[in-house]
Design a protein around this motif. Structure first.
Motif, PDB file in Angstrom:
ATOM      1  N   GLU A 242      29.244  43.662  35.552  1.00 18.28           N
ATOM      2  CA  GLU A 242      29.895  43.791  34.246  1.00 18.28           C
ATOM      3  C   GLU A 242      30.518  42.467  33.815  1.00 18.28           C
ATOM      4  OE1 GLU A 242      33.709  46.267  32.990  1.00 18.28           O
ATOM      5  OE2 GLU A 242      31.990  47.610  33.229  1.00 18.28           O
ATOM      6  N   MET A 243      31.200  41.811  34.725  1.00 19.51           N
ATOM      7  CA  MET A 243      31.814  40.526  34.425  1.00 19.51           C
ATOM      8  C   MET A 243      30.752  39.468  34.139  1.00 19.51           C
ATOM      9  SD  MET A 243      34.403  38.194  36.761  1.00 19.51           S
ATOM     10  CE  MET A 243      33.467  38.430  38.270  1.00 19.51           C
ATOM     11  N   LYS A 244      29.711  39.421  34.944  1.00 20.07           N
ATOM     12  CA  LYS A 244      28.669  38.404  34.759  1.00 20.07           C
ATOM     13  C   LYS A 244      27.956  38.580  33.428  1.00 20.07           C
ATOM     14  CE  LYS A 244      26.642  38.983  38.864  1.00 20.07           C
ATOM     15  NZ  LYS A 244      25.770  38.754  40.039  1.00 20.07           N
ATOM     16  N   LEU A 245      27.680  39.836  33.054  1.00 19.50           N
ATOM     17  CA  LEU A 245      27.007  40.089  31.780  1.00 19.50           C
ATOM     18  C   LEU A 245      27.886  39.650  30.614  1.00 19.50           C
ATOM     19  CD1 LEU A 245      24.637  41.316  30.192  1.00 19.50           C
ATOM     20  CD2 LEU A 245      25.839  43.507  30.249  1.00 19.50           C
ATOM     21  N   ALA A 246      29.173  39.985  30.654  1.00 22.42           N
ATOM     22  CA  ALA A 246      30.096  39.607  29.574  1.00 22.42           C
ATOM     23  C   ALA A 246      30.166  38.088  29.422  1.00 22.42           C
ATOM     24  CB  ALA A 246      31.480  40.182  29.843  1.00 22.42           C
TER      25      ALA A 246
ATOM     26  N   GLY B 211      41.136  42.901  37.024  1.00 27.84           N
ATOM     27  CA  GLY B 211      40.694  43.470  38.285  1.00 27.84           C
ATOM     28  C   GLY B 211      41.582  43.089  39.436  1.00 27.84           C
ATOM     29  N   ASP B 212      41.232  43.601  40.608  1.00 25.92           N
ATOM     30  CA  ASP B 212      42.023  43.358  41.810  1.00 25.92           C
ATOM     31  C   ASP B 212      42.032  41.879  42.172  1.00 25.92           C
ATOM     32  OD1 ASP B 212      42.164  46.137  41.896  1.00 25.92           O
ATOM     33  OD2 ASP B 212      40.377  46.294  43.166  1.00 25.92           O
TER      34      ASP B 212
ATOM     35  N   GLY C 202      40.038  35.105  29.798  1.00 22.68           N
ATOM     36  CA  GLY C 202      41.318  35.414  30.413  1.00 22.68           C
ATOM     37  C   GLY C 202      41.106  36.356  31.583  1.00 22.68           C
ATOM     38  N   SER C 203      41.936  36.247  32.588  1.00 24.01           N
ATOM     39  CA  SER C 203      41.835  37.173  33.717  1.00 24.01           C
ATOM     40  C   SER C 203      43.227  37.570  34.160  1.00 24.01           C
ATOM     41  CB  SER C 203      41.060  36.535  34.889  1.00 24.01           C
ATOM     42  OG  SER C 203      41.825  35.505  35.486  1.00 24.01           O
ATOM     43  N   GLY C 204      43.294  38.685  34.862  1.00 26.23           N
ATOM     44  CA  GLY C 204      44.587  39.143  35.336  1.00 26.23           C
ATOM     45  C   GLY C 204      44.465  40.376  36.213  1.00 26.23           C
ATOM     46  N   ASN C 205      45.573  40.740  36.809  1.00 25.23           N
ATOM     47  CA  ASN C 205      45.656  41.926  37.655  1.00 25.23           C
ATOM     48  C   ASN C 205      46.435  42.987  36.887  1.00 25.23           C
ATOM     49  OD1 ASN C 205      46.161  43.872  39.566  1.00 25.23           O
ATOM     50  ND2 ASN C 205      46.850  42.443  41.156  1.00 25.23           N
ATOM     51  N   PRO C 206      45.813  44.151  36.613  1.00 31.48           N
ATOM     52  CA  PRO C 206      46.491  45.178  35.813  1.00 31.48           C
ATOM     53  C   PRO C 206      47.818  45.649  36.403  1.00 31.48           C
ATOM     54  CG  PRO C 206      44.491  46.054  36.835  1.00 31.48           C
ATOM     55  CD  PRO C 206      44.468  44.577  37.019  1.00 31.48           C
TER      56      PRO C 206
ATOM     57  N   ALA D  55      36.185  43.228  30.506  1.00 27.90           N
ATOM     58  CA  ALA D  55      35.430  43.597  31.708  1.00 27.90           C
ATOM     59  C   ALA D  55      36.390  44.029  32.812  1.00 27.90           C
ATOM     60  CB  ALA D  55      34.570  42.428  32.187  1.00 27.90           C
ATOM     61  N   GLU D  56      36.016  45.083  33.500  1.00 26.68           N
ATOM     62  CA  GLU D  56      36.804  45.555  34.647  1.00 26.68           C
ATOM     63  C   GLU D  56      36.037  45.265  35.924  1.00 26.68           C
ATOM     64  OE1 GLU D  56      37.780  49.665  34.360  1.00 26.68           O
ATOM     65  OE2 GLU D  56      39.428  49.350  32.962  1.00 26.68           O
ATOM     66  N   ILE D  57      36.721  44.728  36.903  1.00 27.90           N
ATOM     67  CA  ILE D  57      36.063  44.486  38.185  1.00 27.90           C
ATOM     68  C   ILE D  57      36.898  45.112  39.293  1.00 27.90           C
ATOM     69  CG2 ILE D  57      34.843  42.396  37.483  1.00 27.90           C
ATOM     70  CD1 ILE D  57      37.011  40.760  38.766  1.00 27.90           C
ATOM     71  N   HIS D  58      36.199  45.511  40.335  1.00 28.62           N
ATOM     72  CA  HIS D  58      36.867  46.206  41.436  1.00 28.62           C
ATOM     73  C   HIS D  58      36.432  45.599  42.772  1.00 28.62           C
ATOM     74  CE1 HIS D  58      38.123  49.267  38.558  1.00 28.62           C
ATOM     75  NE2 HIS D  58      36.873  49.273  38.106  1.00 28.62           N
ATOM     76  N   THR D  59      37.256  45.781  43.768  1.00 29.05           N
ATOM     77  CA  THR D  59      36.923  45.303  45.110  1.00 29.05           C
ATOM     78  C   THR D  59      35.673  46.018  45.618  1.00 29.05           C
ATOM     79  OG1 THR D  59      39.272  44.946  45.567  1.00 29.05           O
ATOM     80  CG2 THR D  59      37.784  45.033  47.463  1.00 29.05           C
ATOM     81  N   VAL D  60      34.755  45.250  46.180  1.00 30.26           N
ATOM     82  CA  VAL D  60      33.535  45.828  46.739  1.00 30.26           C
ATOM     83  C   VAL D  60      33.910  46.693  47.945  1.00 30.26           C
ATOM     84  CG1 VAL D  60      31.343  45.300  47.884  1.00 30.26           C
ATOM     85  CG2 VAL D  60      32.105  43.915  45.951  1.00 30.26           C
ATOM     86  N   ARG D  61      33.417  47.925  47.968  1.00 27.49           N
ATOM     87  CA  ARG D  61      33.785  48.848  49.043  1.00 27.49           C
ATOM     88  C   ARG D  61      32.697  48.988  50.109  1.00 27.49           C
ATOM     89  NH1 ARG D  61      39.054  48.660  48.563  1.00 27.49           N
ATOM     90  NH2 ARG D  61      39.779  49.227  46.484  1.00 27.49           N
TER      91      ARG D  61
END
Length: 365
Positions: free
Chosen positions: A31-35, A52-53, A199-203, A220-226
Protein backbone atom coordinates in the motif's frame (compact mmCIF):
# COMPACT_ATOMS: atom_id res chain seq x y z
CA UNK A 1 19.05 31.56 -26.92
CA UNK A 2 18.60 27.83 -26.19
CA UNK A 3 20.18 26.39 -23.05
CA UNK A 4 23.58 24.84 -23.49
CA UNK A 5 24.43 21.49 -22.05
CA UNK A 6 27.32 21.38 -19.66
CA UNK A 7 30.31 19.33 -20.78
CA UNK A 8 30.70 15.82 -19.44
CA UNK A 9 31.25 15.95 -15.73
CA UNK A 10 34.72 14.71 -14.71
CA UNK A 11 34.49 11.43 -12.87
CA UNK A 12 37.54 12.27 -10.80
CA UNK A 13 35.67 14.84 -8.72
CA UNK A 14 32.46 12.86 -8.52
CA UNK A 15 31.70 11.95 -4.92
CA UNK A 16 30.62 8.44 -4.26
CA UNK A 17 27.11 8.51 -2.86
CA UNK A 18 26.13 6.52 0.16
CA UNK A 19 24.49 3.15 -0.71
CA UNK A 20 20.71 3.16 -0.37
CA UNK A 21 18.65 0.02 0.21
CA UNK A 22 17.02 -0.85 -3.16
CA UNK A 23 13.30 -0.17 -3.61
CA UNK A 24 12.73 -3.49 -5.38
CA UNK A 25 14.16 -5.44 -2.42
CA UNK A 26 11.62 -4.10 0.08
CA UNK A 27 9.31 -6.89 1.25
CA UNK A 28 5.58 -6.22 1.72
CA UNK A 29 4.08 -2.78 2.50
CA UNK A 30 2.44 -2.75 -0.96
CA UNK A 31 0.00 0.00 0.00
CA UNK A 32 2.79 2.41 0.89
CA UNK A 33 4.86 1.55 -2.19
CA UNK A 34 1.89 2.02 -4.53
CA UNK A 35 1.01 5.42 -3.01
CA UNK A 36 4.61 6.62 -3.37
CA UNK A 37 4.89 5.43 -6.98
CA UNK A 38 1.62 7.10 -8.00
CA UNK A 39 2.73 10.40 -6.43
CA UNK A 40 6.00 10.12 -8.32
CA UNK A 41 4.19 9.62 -11.63
CA UNK A 42 1.81 12.53 -10.94
CA UNK A 43 2.99 14.87 -8.13
CA UNK A 44 -0.37 16.68 -8.38
CA UNK A 45 -1.94 13.73 -6.57
CA UNK A 46 -0.97 15.75 -3.53
CA UNK A 47 1.50 13.74 -1.49
CA UNK A 48 0.99 10.87 0.91
CA UNK A 49 0.60 10.49 4.65
CA UNK A 50 2.04 7.19 5.91
CA UNK A 51 0.90 6.04 9.34
CA UNK A 52 2.10 2.86 10.97
CA UNK A 53 4.04 1.09 13.67
CA UNK A 54 7.60 2.01 14.52
CA UNK A 55 10.31 0.11 12.65
CA UNK A 56 8.19 -0.82 9.64
CA UNK A 57 10.51 0.63 7.01
CA UNK A 58 8.82 3.98 6.34
CA UNK A 59 12.02 6.02 6.06
CA UNK A 60 13.88 3.22 4.26
CA UNK A 61 11.18 2.96 1.58
CA UNK A 62 10.99 6.71 0.96
CA UNK A 63 14.77 7.04 0.60
CA UNK A 64 14.79 4.00 -1.67
CA UNK A 65 12.20 5.64 -3.92
CA UNK A 66 14.19 8.89 -4.17
CA UNK A 67 17.30 6.91 -5.11
CA UNK A 68 15.31 5.04 -7.75
CA UNK A 69 14.23 8.16 -9.66
CA UNK A 70 16.13 9.19 -12.80
CA UNK A 71 18.32 12.31 -12.78
CA UNK A 72 16.69 15.63 -13.62
CA UNK A 73 17.86 18.52 -15.80
CA UNK A 74 18.56 21.71 -13.84
CA UNK A 75 20.13 25.09 -14.47
CA UNK A 76 23.66 24.77 -13.14
CA UNK A 77 24.37 26.49 -9.81
CA UNK A 78 20.71 27.44 -9.34
CA UNK A 79 19.64 27.10 -5.66
CA UNK A 80 16.06 26.22 -6.64
CA UNK A 81 16.80 23.30 -9.01
CA UNK A 82 15.17 25.37 -11.78
CA UNK A 83 14.11 23.56 -14.95
CA UNK A 84 15.93 24.84 -18.07
CA UNK A 85 12.71 25.54 -20.00
CA UNK A 86 9.48 24.95 -18.01
CA UNK A 87 8.38 28.31 -16.57
CA UNK A 88 6.40 26.87 -13.64
CA UNK A 89 9.54 25.07 -12.42
CA UNK A 90 11.90 28.04 -12.79
CA UNK A 91 12.76 30.82 -10.37
CA UNK A 92 11.97 34.38 -11.46
CA UNK A 93 15.70 35.09 -11.74
CA UNK A 94 16.32 32.08 -13.99
CA UNK A 95 13.29 32.95 -16.13
CA UNK A 96 14.58 36.51 -16.50
CA UNK A 97 17.92 35.20 -17.76
CA UNK A 98 16.23 32.92 -20.30
CA UNK A 99 13.87 35.66 -21.50
CA UNK A 100 16.78 38.07 -21.90
CA UNK A 101 18.47 35.53 -24.16
CA UNK A 102 21.35 34.94 -21.77
CA UNK A 103 23.13 31.61 -21.92
CA UNK A 104 22.25 29.12 -19.20
CA UNK A 105 24.19 25.96 -18.55
CA UNK A 106 22.23 22.75 -18.10
CA UNK A 107 23.44 20.15 -15.62
CA UNK A 108 22.04 16.84 -14.36
CA UNK A 109 21.52 15.91 -10.73
CA UNK A 110 19.84 13.29 -8.58
CA UNK A 111 16.25 14.04 -7.59
CA UNK A 112 16.56 15.90 -4.26
CA UNK A 113 15.35 14.17 -1.12
CA UNK A 114 15.01 16.60 1.78
CA UNK A 115 14.41 15.55 5.40
CA UNK A 116 12.58 18.12 7.49
CA UNK A 117 13.80 17.98 11.10
CA UNK A 118 11.14 18.18 13.81
CA UNK A 119 12.68 21.26 15.39
CA UNK A 120 12.85 23.26 12.15
CA UNK A 121 11.73 26.88 12.31
CA UNK A 122 9.63 28.66 9.68
CA UNK A 123 12.72 30.60 8.54
CA UNK A 124 14.67 27.37 8.09
CA UNK A 125 11.82 25.90 6.04
CA UNK A 126 10.79 28.91 3.93
CA UNK A 127 14.02 30.88 3.77
CA UNK A 128 14.96 34.31 5.12
CA UNK A 129 15.33 37.82 3.74
CA UNK A 130 18.25 39.92 4.93
CA UNK A 131 16.34 43.14 5.65
CA UNK A 132 19.48 45.11 6.54
CA UNK A 133 21.17 44.24 3.24
CA UNK A 134 17.97 44.90 1.31
CA UNK A 135 17.65 48.38 2.79
CA UNK A 136 21.31 49.36 2.67
CA UNK A 137 22.20 47.93 -0.74
CA UNK A 138 18.80 47.92 -2.42
CA UNK A 139 18.94 44.24 -3.35
CA UNK A 140 16.65 41.38 -2.38
CA UNK A 141 19.05 39.36 -0.25
CA UNK A 142 17.37 35.96 0.11
CA UNK A 143 18.74 32.91 1.90
CA UNK A 144 16.87 29.86 0.48
CA UNK A 145 15.36 27.35 2.89
CA UNK A 146 14.43 23.68 2.73
CA UNK A 147 11.48 24.31 0.36
CA UNK A 148 13.90 25.70 -2.23
CA UNK A 149 16.14 22.67 -1.86
CA UNK A 150 13.15 20.31 -2.23
CA UNK A 151 11.88 21.85 -5.49
CA UNK A 152 11.32 19.08 -8.08
CA UNK A 153 12.07 16.45 -5.47
CA UNK A 154 10.67 14.80 -2.34
CA UNK A 155 10.17 16.53 1.00
CA UNK A 156 9.96 13.98 3.80
CA UNK A 157 8.58 14.89 7.23
CA UNK A 158 8.95 12.13 9.80
CA UNK A 159 6.60 12.37 12.79
CA UNK A 160 4.56 14.97 10.89
CA UNK A 161 1.78 14.53 13.46
CA UNK A 162 4.12 16.11 16.05
CA UNK A 163 4.98 19.10 13.85
CA UNK A 164 3.51 22.50 14.63
CA UNK A 165 0.17 22.93 12.81
CA UNK A 166 1.25 26.28 11.35
CA UNK A 167 4.35 24.71 9.80
CA UNK A 168 2.27 21.85 8.37
CA UNK A 169 -0.01 24.49 6.82
CA UNK A 170 2.97 26.17 5.18
CA UNK A 171 4.20 22.88 3.73
CA UNK A 172 0.78 21.92 2.41
CA UNK A 173 0.21 25.36 0.87
CA UNK A 174 3.53 25.19 -0.97
CA UNK A 175 2.93 21.61 -2.08
CA UNK A 176 -0.51 22.56 -3.46
CA UNK A 177 0.52 25.78 -5.22
CA UNK A 178 4.02 24.79 -6.31
CA UNK A 179 5.40 28.12 -5.05
CA UNK A 180 6.79 29.48 -1.81
CA UNK A 181 6.40 33.16 -0.96
CA UNK A 182 8.42 34.87 1.79
CA UNK A 183 7.39 38.33 2.95
CA UNK A 184 9.27 40.46 5.46
CA UNK A 185 8.85 44.18 6.15
CA UNK A 186 7.18 44.89 2.82
CA UNK A 187 9.71 42.86 0.82
CA UNK A 188 8.31 39.84 -1.02
CA UNK A 189 10.26 37.02 -2.68
CA UNK A 190 8.86 33.88 -4.27
CA UNK A 191 10.39 30.78 -5.79
CA UNK A 192 9.16 27.45 -7.20
CA UNK A 193 8.50 24.76 -4.60
CA UNK A 194 7.04 21.84 -6.50
CA UNK A 195 7.66 18.67 -4.54
CA UNK A 196 6.07 15.42 -3.43
CA UNK A 197 5.21 15.85 0.25
CA UNK A 198 5.56 12.64 2.24
CA UNK A 199 4.64 12.61 5.90
CA UNK A 200 4.92 9.69 8.28
CA UNK A 201 4.04 9.03 11.87
CA UNK A 202 2.90 6.61 14.54
CA UNK A 203 -0.85 6.82 15.25
CA UNK A 204 -0.16 6.13 18.95
CA UNK A 205 1.43 9.59 19.15
CA UNK A 206 -1.65 11.36 17.80
CA UNK A 207 -3.23 12.21 14.45
CA UNK A 208 -3.23 15.40 12.44
CA UNK A 209 -6.31 17.60 12.61
CA UNK A 210 -8.91 16.51 9.99
CA UNK A 211 -8.52 19.87 8.17
CA UNK A 212 -4.79 19.25 7.68
CA UNK A 213 -5.12 15.54 7.00
CA UNK A 214 -7.57 16.27 4.18
CA UNK A 215 -4.86 18.24 2.39
CA UNK A 216 -2.75 15.12 1.87
CA UNK A 217 -3.70 13.41 -1.38
CA UNK A 218 -3.36 9.86 -0.07
CA UNK A 219 -3.20 8.08 3.27
CA UNK A 220 -1.38 4.77 3.54
CA UNK A 221 -1.49 2.46 6.54
CA UNK A 222 1.33 0.06 7.23
CA UNK A 223 1.60 -2.66 9.82
CA UNK A 224 4.34 -4.82 11.30
CA UNK A 225 4.88 -7.98 9.27
CA UNK A 226 3.56 -10.93 11.30
CA UNK A 227 4.52 -13.92 9.12
CA UNK A 228 7.70 -15.48 10.59
CA UNK A 229 9.13 -16.43 7.17
CA UNK A 230 8.80 -12.86 5.87
CA UNK A 231 10.33 -11.46 9.05
CA UNK A 232 13.31 -13.78 8.62
CA UNK A 233 13.63 -12.71 4.97
CA UNK A 234 13.64 -9.02 5.93
CA UNK A 235 16.26 -9.56 8.64
CA UNK A 236 18.49 -11.57 6.28
CA UNK A 237 18.23 -8.94 3.54
CA UNK A 238 19.13 -6.14 5.91
CA UNK A 239 22.07 -8.12 7.27
CA UNK A 240 23.37 -8.79 3.74
CA UNK A 241 22.98 -5.14 2.76
CA UNK A 242 24.81 -3.87 5.86
CA UNK A 243 27.64 -6.38 5.40
CA UNK A 244 28.22 -5.86 1.66
CA UNK A 245 26.04 -3.07 0.22
CA UNK A 246 27.70 -2.97 -3.21
CA UNK A 247 27.20 -6.70 -3.78
CA UNK A 248 23.61 -6.52 -2.54
CA UNK A 249 22.81 -3.61 -4.85
CA UNK A 250 24.29 -5.50 -7.79
CA UNK A 251 21.82 -8.35 -7.22
CA UNK A 252 18.89 -5.94 -7.68
CA UNK A 253 20.34 -3.73 -10.41
CA UNK A 254 18.29 -5.27 -13.23
CA UNK A 255 15.00 -4.93 -11.30
CA UNK A 256 15.93 -1.35 -10.36
CA UNK A 257 16.60 -0.45 -14.00
CA UNK A 258 13.31 -2.03 -15.08
CA UNK A 259 11.20 -0.13 -12.55
CA UNK A 260 13.10 3.10 -13.34
CA UNK A 261 12.29 2.66 -17.04
CA UNK A 262 8.63 1.90 -16.26
CA UNK A 263 8.41 5.09 -14.18
CA UNK A 264 9.79 7.21 -17.02
CA UNK A 265 7.41 5.64 -19.53
CA UNK A 266 4.44 6.14 -17.17
CA UNK A 267 5.22 9.84 -16.80
CA UNK A 268 5.30 10.26 -20.58
CA UNK A 269 2.08 8.26 -21.02
CA UNK A 270 0.11 10.05 -18.27
CA UNK A 271 -1.09 13.04 -20.39
CA UNK A 272 -2.76 10.59 -22.79
CA UNK A 273 -4.63 8.59 -20.13
CA UNK A 274 -8.40 9.12 -20.10
CA UNK A 275 -11.14 8.18 -17.68
CA UNK A 276 -14.68 7.55 -18.89
CA UNK A 277 -17.32 10.04 -17.74
CA UNK A 278 -19.44 7.23 -16.30
CA UNK A 279 -16.55 6.18 -14.05
CA UNK A 280 -16.01 9.78 -12.96
CA UNK A 281 -19.67 10.07 -12.04
CA UNK A 282 -19.45 6.91 -9.94
CA UNK A 283 -16.33 8.17 -8.15
CA UNK A 284 -18.20 11.35 -7.21
CA UNK A 285 -21.19 9.24 -6.17
CA UNK A 286 -18.96 7.29 -3.78
CA UNK A 287 -17.58 10.54 -2.32
CA UNK A 288 -21.09 11.93 -1.92
CA UNK A 289 -22.40 8.75 -0.29
CA UNK A 290 -19.48 8.79 2.17
CA UNK A 291 -20.19 12.46 2.96
CA UNK A 292 -16.67 13.53 1.99
CA UNK A 293 -16.29 17.29 2.45
CA UNK A 294 -15.12 19.32 -0.53
CA UNK A 295 -13.96 17.99 -3.88
CA UNK A 296 -10.38 16.96 -3.08
CA UNK A 297 -11.43 13.32 -2.75
CA UNK A 298 -12.97 13.30 -6.23
CA UNK A 299 -9.98 15.03 -7.83
CA UNK A 300 -7.32 12.89 -6.13
CA UNK A 301 -9.12 9.61 -6.91
CA UNK A 302 -9.35 10.56 -10.59
CA UNK A 303 -5.67 11.53 -10.71
CA UNK A 304 -4.49 8.44 -8.83
CA UNK A 305 -6.52 6.09 -11.05
CA UNK A 306 -5.02 7.69 -14.17
CA UNK A 307 -1.51 7.43 -12.70
CA UNK A 308 -2.07 3.73 -11.99
CA UNK A 309 -3.27 3.12 -15.56
CA UNK A 310 -0.13 4.88 -16.85
CA UNK A 311 2.02 2.79 -14.48
CA UNK A 312 0.60 -0.35 -16.08
CA UNK A 313 1.02 1.01 -19.61
CA UNK A 314 -2.65 1.70 -20.40
CA UNK A 315 -4.33 4.84 -21.75
CA UNK A 316 -7.76 4.14 -20.31
CA UNK A 317 -8.76 3.82 -16.65
CA UNK A 318 -10.53 0.63 -15.63
CA UNK A 319 -12.80 -0.08 -12.65
CA UNK A 320 -10.06 -2.12 -11.01
CA UNK A 321 -7.72 0.89 -11.09
CA UNK A 322 -10.27 2.86 -9.08
CA UNK A 323 -10.76 -0.05 -6.67
CA UNK A 324 -7.04 -0.18 -5.95
CA UNK A 325 -6.65 3.54 -5.20
CA UNK A 326 -9.96 4.71 -3.75
CA UNK A 327 -9.30 3.59 -0.16
CA UNK A 328 -5.92 5.37 -0.22
CA UNK A 329 -7.59 8.53 -1.49
CA UNK A 330 -10.67 8.64 0.74
CA UNK A 331 -10.16 6.84 4.06
CA UNK A 332 -8.64 9.88 5.81
CA UNK A 333 -11.41 12.20 4.58
CA UNK A 334 -14.15 10.43 6.53
CA UNK A 335 -12.98 11.59 9.95
CA UNK A 336 -14.98 14.63 11.10
CA UNK A 337 -14.00 14.57 14.77
CA UNK A 338 -10.30 14.82 15.82
CA UNK A 339 -10.99 12.15 18.44
CA UNK A 340 -12.19 9.61 15.88
CA UNK A 341 -9.79 7.07 14.43
CA UNK A 342 -9.20 6.82 10.69
CA UNK A 343 -11.27 4.17 8.92
CA UNK A 344 -9.28 1.10 7.92
CA UNK A 345 -10.99 1.13 4.54
CA UNK A 346 -14.07 -0.99 5.25
CA UNK A 347 -16.58 1.86 4.71
CA UNK A 348 -14.94 2.98 1.47
CA UNK A 349 -14.79 -0.55 0.07
CA UNK A 350 -18.40 -1.22 1.04
CA UNK A 351 -19.77 1.90 -0.68
CA UNK A 352 -17.49 1.36 -3.68
CA UNK A 353 -18.86 -2.17 -4.10
CA UNK A 354 -22.46 -0.96 -3.91
CA UNK A 355 -22.05 1.83 -6.46
CA UNK A 356 -19.72 0.09 -8.91
CA UNK A 357 -21.70 -3.16 -8.63
CA UNK A 358 -18.65 -5.25 -7.81
CA UNK A 359 -17.73 -7.44 -4.86
CA UNK A 360 -16.75 -5.31 -1.87
CA UNK A 361 -14.87 -8.06 -0.02
CA UNK A 362 -11.71 -7.72 -2.09
CA UNK A 363 -8.41 -6.91 -0.44
CA UNK A 364 -6.26 -4.00 -1.54
CA UNK A 365 -3.22 -4.95 -3.55
Amino acid sequence: MPPTVAPDRPTAVKTKKRPVFPFTAIVGQEEMKLALILNTIDPKVGGVMIMGDRGTGKSTTIRALADLLPEIEVIADDPFNSHPSQRELMSDEAWGRVEAGKEVTVAHKQVPMVDLPLGATEDRVCGTIDIEKALSEGVKAFEPGLLAKANRGILYVDEVNLLDDHLVDVLLDSAASGWNTVEREGISIRHPASFVLVGSGNPEEGELRPQLLDRFGMHAEIHTVRQPDLRVQIVEQRTQFDAAPEEFLLEYEIQQQEIRKTLEEARKLLPRVTIDRELRLKISEVCSELDVDGLRGDIVTNRAAKALAAWEGRTEVEVDDIRRVIVLCLRHRLRKDPLESIDSGYKVRKVFGEIFKVSSDVDDD
